[in-house]
Design a protein around this motif. Structure first.
Motif, mmCIF file in Angstrom:
data_model
loop_
_atom_site.group_PDB
_atom_site.id
_atom_site.type_symbol
_atom_site.label_atom_id
_atom_site.label_comp_id
_atom_site.label_asym_id
_atom_site.label_seq_id
_atom_site.Cartn_x
_atom_site.Cartn_y
_atom_site.Cartn_z
ATOM 1 N N CYS B 121 0.807 -1.223 0.000
ATOM 2 C CA CYS B 121 0.000 0.000 0.000
ATOM 3 C C CYS B 121 0.847 1.283 0.000
ATOM 4 C CB CYS B 121 -0.885 -0.059 1.232
ATOM 5 S SG CYS B 121 -1.707 1.480 1.620
ATOM 6 N N MET B 123 0.129 4.141 1.062
ATOM 7 C CA MET B 123 -0.014 4.931 2.286
ATOM 8 C C MET B 123 1.020 4.481 3.310
ATOM 9 S SD MET B 123 -3.365 6.226 4.005
ATOM 10 C CE MET B 123 -4.154 4.776 4.578
ATOM 11 N N VAL B 124 1.223 3.197 3.394
ATOM 12 C CA VAL B 124 2.197 2.658 4.331
ATOM 13 C C VAL B 124 3.605 3.059 3.887
ATOM 14 C CG1 VAL B 124 3.155 0.522 5.270
ATOM 15 C CG2 VAL B 124 0.681 0.741 4.939
ATOM 16 N N CYS B 151 -4.180 -4.137 9.096
ATOM 17 C CA CYS B 151 -3.844 -4.860 7.869
ATOM 18 C C CYS B 151 -2.409 -5.364 7.932
ATOM 19 C CB CYS B 151 -4.044 -3.967 6.648
ATOM 20 S SG CYS B 151 -2.807 -2.682 6.500
ATOM 21 N N LYS B 154 0.583 -2.778 7.383
ATOM 22 C CA LYS B 154 0.917 -1.939 8.524
ATOM 23 C C LYS B 154 1.562 -2.774 9.629
ATOM 24 C CE LYS B 154 -3.053 0.579 8.968
ATOM 25 N NZ LYS B 154 -3.791 1.711 9.547
ATOM 26 N N THR B 290 -10.812 3.594 0.766
ATOM 27 C CA THR B 290 -9.616 3.780 1.592
ATOM 28 C C THR B 290 -9.388 5.265 1.861
ATOM 29 O OG1 THR B 290 -8.359 3.661 -0.453
ATOM 30 C CG2 THR B 290 -8.360 1.710 0.895
ATOM 31 N N PRO B 291 -8.712 5.548 2.970
ATOM 32 C CA PRO B 291 -8.469 6.947 3.336
ATOM 33 C C PRO B 291 -7.597 7.688 2.321
ATOM 34 C CG PRO B 291 -7.831 5.442 5.128
ATOM 35 C CD PRO B 291 -8.197 4.605 3.972
ATOM 36 N N CYS B 351 -10.978 -4.243 7.418
ATOM 37 C CA CYS B 351 -10.079 -5.218 8.035
ATOM 38 C C CYS B 351 -10.861 -6.233 8.876
ATOM 39 C CB CYS B 351 -9.049 -4.511 8.907
ATOM 40 S SG CYS B 351 -7.921 -3.526 7.930
ATOM 41 N N LEU B 379 -6.806 2.015 -2.535
ATOM 42 C CA LEU B 379 -5.380 2.155 -2.780
ATOM 43 C C LEU B 379 -4.853 0.833 -3.328
ATOM 44 C CD1 LEU B 379 -4.347 4.221 0.333
ATOM 45 C CD2 LEU B 379 -4.061 4.899 -2.052
ATOM 46 N N PHE B 381 -2.964 -2.413 -3.833
ATOM 47 C CA PHE B 381 -2.481 -3.458 -2.923
ATOM 48 C C PHE B 381 -3.184 -3.449 -1.566
ATOM 49 C CE2 PHE B 381 1.298 -2.138 -5.471
ATOM 50 C CZ PHE B 381 1.262 -3.192 -6.361
ATOM 51 N N CYS B 382 -4.259 -2.723 -1.430
ATOM 52 C CA CYS B 382 -5.023 -2.811 -0.187
ATOM 53 C C CYS B 382 -6.041 -3.933 -0.371
ATOM 54 C CB CYS B 382 -5.746 -1.505 0.130
ATOM 55 S SG CYS B 382 -6.828 -1.703 1.552
ATOM 56 N N THR B 384 -7.954 -5.724 1.669
ATOM 57 C CA THR B 384 -9.263 -5.776 2.320
ATOM 58 C C THR B 384 -10.292 -4.881 1.622
ATOM 59 O OG1 THR B 384 -8.528 -4.156 3.941
ATOM 60 C CG2 THR B 384 -8.371 -6.460 4.575
ATOM 61 N N TYR B 385 -9.885 -3.663 1.287
ATOM 62 C CA TYR B 385 -10.844 -2.782 0.592
ATOM 63 C C TYR B 385 -11.095 -3.250 -0.837
ATOM 64 C CZ TYR B 385 -11.438 0.449 4.379
ATOM 65 O OH TYR B 385 -11.796 0.988 5.581
#
Ligand code: SF4
Ligand code: SF4
Lengths: 248, 431
Positions: B121, B123-124, B151, B154, B290-291, B351, B379, B381-382, B384-385
């Motif tokens: 992700c 974001m990470v 997740c 993270k 996702t945020p 999640c 996003l 590679f996220c 769960t979303y």
């Protein structure tokens, strides 16, 4: 009178509609200066409403077009002109491939488009044809000649190209590799179709619809479930759709 | 207004004191100013009260950091978090500051990719890169980071981040049964103990009650903003509203709530007068997924540049952060902590499994915001979303809601593609 102009990554297409009839059409290479090229193509017509579509649509809008619509809407309108009841359109252009679902009235109800990478697009076929030494026009016909198929595993254009080159170096006949390249495009398309859902009549448009092998293999892959049909000039569908939009 | 060019203020001395890579950071500061000028200040019909939030961006790397440093000096905790499951009320009760550190910039990703795998992700990666490259003053100022086990990306990154900044991890269960709640409550208590440890004193019942009321006020102000956006025409752009939701994660809560309310007063007047930022014919879009961490304005910018107006964000930087408040009637510490845990358990992040509340929530917000279509944003590679997206899509098909799903990262390379898809989506709504 309305003019539709489709400024694609490789070619510029233009169609003129008067009283619901296509009265003129043109197709040229985009060249280095697509904007002047488009101007040149428009020169011979008098006042008309101009609707632009394709990658260069916004640039065209800044300079000469009265309105813009997306390729997705344009191909949907174009497909309906030739096949008034169609509900599914597949369009493979230079930069992207799309599957478009239409409702009963012919409005776009949903669509799928390839993501970032070029795999499954006209550009992908072009690069592969070049590295196998075929002209783009002969590529499909050559692939049709092959009886044995090899698998291209890479989804990414860059990796697929090195895969193709290494196959060539191993002495695998180029027509067989060509067939494999076509197969990988068709697989992607079929997956997009399955995801979106499709009708029993699928209109195949865009420049790649001229490639006989893609249509043939897609038909084989879908079997009895759907019939692949193409308009006479599949690469002009976007321009025709844009012109139709203008004449509404 | 545009006579003077917008700039994010520079504080090189202070940055140096924080151990930052000042030369590099200063370039990022300039870029942020330019982008902000182009994306935000160029908007027409902007509410006057956005001036405060403009100032919050201008002082994002300076004035606000100074305030936080002052808190820190008085031996109060400064805690960095990455998830709306970490209860900020506890930090606030201790007199400290809680900052959301999620990364929304492509600029720090190369720093992260020196170590982290590329296919996780953004974001990470962005957040980790900010610390690794020493290019985020917030990361430099925190006493510690409190991560969580939401997740995989993270969870496993915390182990590495811990080498750069003390990183503790709260175990967030993955289901919501009674035994999961029991575990969660224990984790909340651990968090409280950790925060108390830093300030060397216990959090009193009164302090916690006060913090709960304060953060509730902040969430209620954001709820009010969301309700006002449901008016036709929308009184504020989606970009501005998203910006406010982003600022909520680093501003001082008391002042922030007051400023959001002042803005809402202005918006209410606009609504009264029938004024808006976009004509009534502009398609109204709700974004879900996702945020979008600061300065990730990619999708809102594409949508609004194409003539739409974004009216809701069903996201952690959005309604998921403020849709629920904590019951204020808890007296004892135990009761208050129980109420707090109950509120946090209502957050419907993908999640969790099952998470069907979220599908319901998306549909509810769609109706409440009077949107005309939903854009699902995930996003890259996220997992769960991305997977939960299937259920959202099915629900939209069932309800005949125009729907577009986009999976992307922070780079600009797919802008042309996204533009086409977004425009086609808007055409679909308009036809
Ligand atoms: S999306 Fe989930 S993991 Fe991410 S901040 Fe929100 S609640 Fe936390
Ligand atoms: S967006 Fe998804 S992958 Fe990224 S941090 Fe949040 S839950 Fe994890």
């Amino acid at each position: 009178m309305a003019i539709g102009i489709d400024l694609g990554s490789r070619t510029i297409k233009l169609a003129v509609i008067r009283d619901g009839e296509i009265v003129d059409q043109q197709l040229t290479e985009s060249g280095f200066d697509p904007y002047s090229q488009a101007r040149e193509m428009l020169k011979r017509y008098g006042a008309a409403k101009i609707v632009a579509t394709g990658y260069g649509r916004h640039l065209a809008h800044e300079h000469f077009a009265d309105e813009v619509i997306t390729e997705i809407k344009a191909h949907a309108l174009g497909a309906r002109y030739f096949f008034p009841f169609c509900r599914t359109v597949v369009d493979i252009g230079g930069q992207d491939s799309k599957v478009i679902g239409l409702d009963k009235k012919g409005r776009v109800s949903n669509f799928q488009m390839n993501d970032k990478c070029a795999a499954g697009t006209g550009r992908f076929l072009e690069i592969m044809a070049a590295s196998l030494g075929f002209s783009l026009n002969d590529f499909g016909a050559a692939a049709l000649k092959s009886k044995t198929e090899v698998m291209i595993n890479s989804m990414c254009t860059v990796f697929a190209e090195s895969e193709v080159i290494s196959m060539k170096n191993r002495g695998i006949p180029t027509v067989d590799i060509a067939r494999g390249v076509h197969h990988s495009v068709v697989n992607r398309l079929a997956a997009m179709l399955e995801r979106l859902g499709y009708d029993e009549e699928i209109v195949f448009s865009g420049g790649v619809a001229r490639n006989p092998c893609i249509g043939h293999m897609l038909q084989k892959c879908l079997g009895e479930r759907a019939r692949i049909i193409s308009p006479p000039d599949p690469d002009l569908m976007g321009a025709i759709g844009a012109a139709l939009h203008g004449s509404r | 207004m545009n006579s003077k060019k917008f700039e994010v203020a520079a504080y090189p001395k202070m940055w140096e004191g924080l151990g930052m890579d000042v030369a590099r950071f200063d370039k990022a500061r300039q870029m942020l100013g330019e982008v902000y000028d182009k994306l935000f200040l160029s908007q027409t019909e902007r509410p006057r009260k956005m001036a405060y939030f403009d100032a919050m961006i201008a002082e994002i790397f300076g004035g606000r950091i100074k305030e936080i440093l002052a808190v820190k000096k008085s031996a109060k905790p400064v805690v960095g978090t990455f998830c709306v499951y970490i209860p900020e009320e506890i930090v606030v009760a201790a007199g400290g500051v809680c900052i959301g550190l999620c990364g929304g910039s492509p600029g720090s990703i190369p720093d992260a990719e020196k170590i982290l795998p590329r296919n996780i992700c953004p974001m990470v990666k962005s957040a980790y890169g900010f610390k690794a490259g020493r290019i985020c003053p917030y990361f430099q100022v925190v006493d510690f980071v409190y991560g969580e086990t939401t997740c995989d990306a993270k969870k496993k990154t915390w182990e590495l981040l811990d080498r750069l900044v003390p990183t503790h991890v709260m175990e967030i269960p993955q289901m919501k049964r009674a035994r999961d709640r029991a575990l969660w409550l224990e984790e909340v208590k651990d968090f409280k103990a950790k925060v108390e440890d830093i300030c060397g004193s216990e959090i009193s019942e009164d302090n916690l009650a006060g913090a709960i009321r304060l953060i509730n006020r902040k969430r209620l102000a954001l709820q009010r903003l969301t309700k006002l956006r449901a008016n036709i025409p929308a009184p504020i752009s989606g970009k501005d509203a998203l910006l406010i939701e982003q600022i909520a994660f680093y501003d001082e809560p008391e002042r922030f709530a007051a400023k959001v309310n002042e803005l809402c007063d202005e918006l209410a007047e606009r609504v009264e007068a029938g004024r808006g930022v976009a004509g009534p014919e502009s398609p109204r879009i709700m974004v879900s997924g996702t945020p979008m961490a600061l300065p990730n304005w990619k999708i809102h910018n594409l949508l609004e540049s194409a003539g739409a107006v974004v009216v809701n964000e069903e996201s952690c930087i959005g309604t998921r952060y403020f849709k629920d408040v904590i019951d204020e009637n808890g007296g004892s510490m135990a009761e208050q902590l129980a109420n707090l845990t109950d509120r946090y358990m209502r957050i419907d992040c993908s999640c969790f499994t099952p998470n069907d509340e979220r599908v319901e929530q998306v549909l509810r917000e769609y109706r409440q915001s009077k949107a005309q279509g939903i854009l699902h944003y995930s996003l890259q590679f996220c997992h769960t979303y991305n997977i939960e997206e299937i259920k959202i899509r099915e629900a939209c098909e069932r309800e005949a809601i125009p729907y577009l799903s986009i999976e992307t990262d922070y780079s600009a390379e797919d802008t042309g593609q996204l533009q086409t898809r977004i425009e086609a989506f808007l055409e679909q709504i308009g036809d």
